[in-house]
Design a protein around this motif. Sequence first.
Motif, PDB file in Angstrom:
ATOM      1  N   SER A  27      -2.571  37.011  56.631  1.00  0.00           N
ATOM      2  CA  SER A  27      -2.798  38.684  56.998  1.00  0.00           C
ATOM      3  C   SER A  27      -1.672  38.935  57.849  1.00  0.00           C
ATOM      4  CB  SER A  27      -3.963  38.314  58.648  1.00  0.00           C
ATOM      5  OG  SER A  27      -5.181  38.344  57.566  1.00  0.00           O
ATOM      6  N   LEU A  28      -0.869  38.507  59.047  1.00  0.00           N
ATOM      7  CA  LEU A  28       0.425  38.400  59.376  1.00  0.00           C
ATOM      8  C   LEU A  28       1.085  39.348  58.256  1.00  0.00           C
ATOM      9  CD1 LEU A  28       0.415  36.140  62.293  1.00  0.00           C
ATOM     10  CD2 LEU A  28       1.151  38.667  63.115  1.00  0.00           C
ATOM     11  N   GLY A  29       1.672  37.978  57.368  1.00  0.00           N
ATOM     12  CA  GLY A  29       1.763  38.872  56.178  1.00  0.00           C
ATOM     13  C   GLY A  29       1.766  39.853  55.528  1.00  0.00           C
ATOM     14  N   ASN A  30       0.540  40.541  55.271  1.00  0.00           N
ATOM     15  CA  ASN A  30       0.242  41.511  54.643  1.00  0.00           C
ATOM     16  C   ASN A  30       0.552  42.919  55.787  1.00  0.00           C
ATOM     17  OD1 ASN A  30      -1.437  40.294  52.812  1.00  0.00           O
ATOM     18  ND2 ASN A  30      -2.746  40.704  53.391  1.00  0.00           N
ATOM     19  N   ILE A  31       0.482  42.210  57.013  1.00  0.00           N
ATOM     20  CA  ILE A  31       1.111  43.705  58.154  1.00  0.00           C
ATOM     21  C   ILE A  31       2.510  43.953  57.762  1.00  0.00           C
ATOM     22  CG2 ILE A  31       1.081  43.937  59.932  1.00  0.00           C
ATOM     23  CD1 ILE A  31      -1.497  42.512  60.644  1.00  0.00           C
ATOM     24  N   HIS A  32       3.162  42.804  57.582  1.00  0.00           N
ATOM     25  CA  HIS A  32       4.537  42.921  57.173  1.00  0.00           C
ATOM     26  C   HIS A  32       5.458  43.475  55.871  1.00  0.00           C
ATOM     27  CE1 HIS A  32       6.174  41.551  61.132  1.00  0.00           C
ATOM     28  NE2 HIS A  32       5.353  40.043  61.382  1.00  0.00           N
ATOM     29  N   TYR A  33       4.417  42.733  54.683  1.00  0.00           N
ATOM     30  CA  TYR A  33       4.642  43.669  53.883  1.00  0.00           C
ATOM     31  C   TYR A  33       4.541  45.068  53.287  1.00  0.00           C
ATOM     32  CZ  TYR A  33       3.914  44.163  48.721  1.00  0.00           C
ATOM     33  OH  TYR A  33       3.847  44.307  47.176  1.00  0.00           O
ATOM     34  N   ASN A  34       2.865  45.102  54.384  1.00  0.00           N
ATOM     35  CA  ASN A  34       2.361  46.767  54.526  1.00  0.00           C
ATOM     36  C   ASN A  34       3.952  47.061  54.589  1.00  0.00           C
ATOM     37  OD1 ASN A  34       0.856  46.523  52.580  1.00  0.00           O
ATOM     38  ND2 ASN A  34      -1.066  46.855  54.155  1.00  0.00           N
ATOM     39  N   GLN A  35       4.579  47.731  55.902  1.00  0.00           N
ATOM     40  CA  GLN A  35       5.443  47.701  55.871  1.00  0.00           C
ATOM     41  C   GLN A  35       7.194  47.906  55.459  1.00  0.00           C
ATOM     42  OE1 GLN A  35       5.831  47.450  60.850  1.00  0.00           O
ATOM     43  NE2 GLN A  35       4.599  45.582  60.250  1.00  0.00           N
ATOM     44  N   GLY A  36       6.657  47.560  54.583  1.00  0.00           N
ATOM     45  CA  GLY A  36       8.280  46.791  53.714  1.00  0.00           C
ATOM     46  C   GLY A  36       9.348  45.441  54.484  1.00  0.00           C
ATOM     47  N   ASN A  37       8.141  44.698  54.514  1.00  0.00           N
ATOM     48  CA  ASN A  37       9.216  43.353  55.638  1.00  0.00           C
ATOM     49  C   ASN A  37       8.589  42.186  55.115  1.00  0.00           C
ATOM     50  OD1 ASN A  37      10.590  45.234  57.783  1.00  0.00           O
ATOM     51  ND2 ASN A  37       8.577  45.011  59.207  1.00  0.00           N
ATOM     52  N   TYR A  38       9.864  42.358  53.562  1.00  0.00           N
ATOM     53  CA  TYR A  38       9.042  41.699  52.782  1.00  0.00           C
ATOM     54  C   TYR A  38       9.685  40.142  53.170  1.00  0.00           C
ATOM     55  CZ  TYR A  38       8.315  45.814  49.945  1.00  0.00           C
ATOM     56  OH  TYR A  38       8.123  46.612  50.386  1.00  0.00           O
ATOM     57  N   VAL A  39      10.619  39.911  53.836  1.00  0.00           N
ATOM     58  CA  VAL A  39      11.647  38.798  54.419  1.00  0.00           C
ATOM     59  C   VAL A  39      10.428  37.988  55.089  1.00  0.00           C
ATOM     60  CG1 VAL A  39      13.475  37.451  55.472  1.00  0.00           C
ATOM     61  CG2 VAL A  39      14.107  38.664  53.858  1.00  0.00           C
ATOM     62  N   LYS A  40       9.965  38.665  56.053  1.00  0.00           N
ATOM     63  CA  LYS A  40       8.486  37.793  57.109  1.00  0.00           C
ATOM     64  C   LYS A  40       7.410  37.772  56.680  1.00  0.00           C
ATOM     65  CE  LYS A  40      10.793  40.191  61.612  1.00  0.00           C
ATOM     66  NZ  LYS A  40      10.395  40.978  62.980  1.00  0.00           N
ATOM     67  N   ALA A  41       7.422  38.377  55.224  1.00  0.00           N
ATOM     68  CA  ALA A  41       6.076  38.519  55.115  1.00  0.00           C
ATOM     69  C   ALA A  41       5.811  37.129  54.265  1.00  0.00           C
ATOM     70  CB  ALA A  41       5.749  39.446  53.892  1.00  0.00           C
ATOM     71  N   GLU A  44       4.467  31.572  53.329  1.00  0.00           N
ATOM     72  CA  GLU A  44       4.804  30.192  52.846  1.00  0.00           C
ATOM     73  C   GLU A  44       4.260  29.141  53.958  1.00  0.00           C
ATOM     74  OE1 GLU A  44       9.148  30.305  53.050  1.00  0.00           O
ATOM     75  OE2 GLU A  44       8.643  30.579  50.899  1.00  0.00           O
ATOM     76  N   LYS A  45       4.343  29.498  55.450  1.00  0.00           N
ATOM     77  CA  LYS A  45       3.660  29.049  57.070  1.00  0.00           C
ATOM     78  C   LYS A  45       1.726  28.924  56.446  1.00  0.00           C
ATOM     79  CE  LYS A  45       6.584  30.307  60.070  1.00  0.00           C
ATOM     80  NZ  LYS A  45       7.318  30.661  61.764  1.00  0.00           N
ATOM     81  N   GLY A  46       1.404  29.995  55.461  1.00  0.00           N
ATOM     82  CA  GLY A  46      -0.021  29.795  55.151  1.00  0.00           C
ATOM     83  C   GLY A  46      -0.068  28.874  54.422  1.00  0.00           C
TER      84      GLY A  46
END
Length: 84
Positions: A50-64, A69-71
């Motif tokens: 879910s944290l990955g999804n939030i970052h993805y939606n912000q365009g922060n693809y590296v963080k996403a 990957e951790k999940g």
Amino acid sequence: IKGMGICLGNLAGLYNLQGNYPKALETQLRSLKIAEKLGNEEGIADNLSSLGNIHYNQGNYVKAMDFYEKGLKIREKIGDEQGI
């Protein structure tokens, strides 16, 4: 307490859909801390995704990708084939 973590995760998802990313991150992190406190590995993996999804939606693809990957590693560890 587990139910509280689930409710927080649901709220974070709604904040994410509304585009309120700071509130989504804050709320999702609270949910993650509860899952970690309980030792709930599936819950931890869910929160990381879910944290990955939030970052993805912000365009922060590296963080996403980092969160995804951790999940994934946790899901592989616990044998969660559906989650993988």
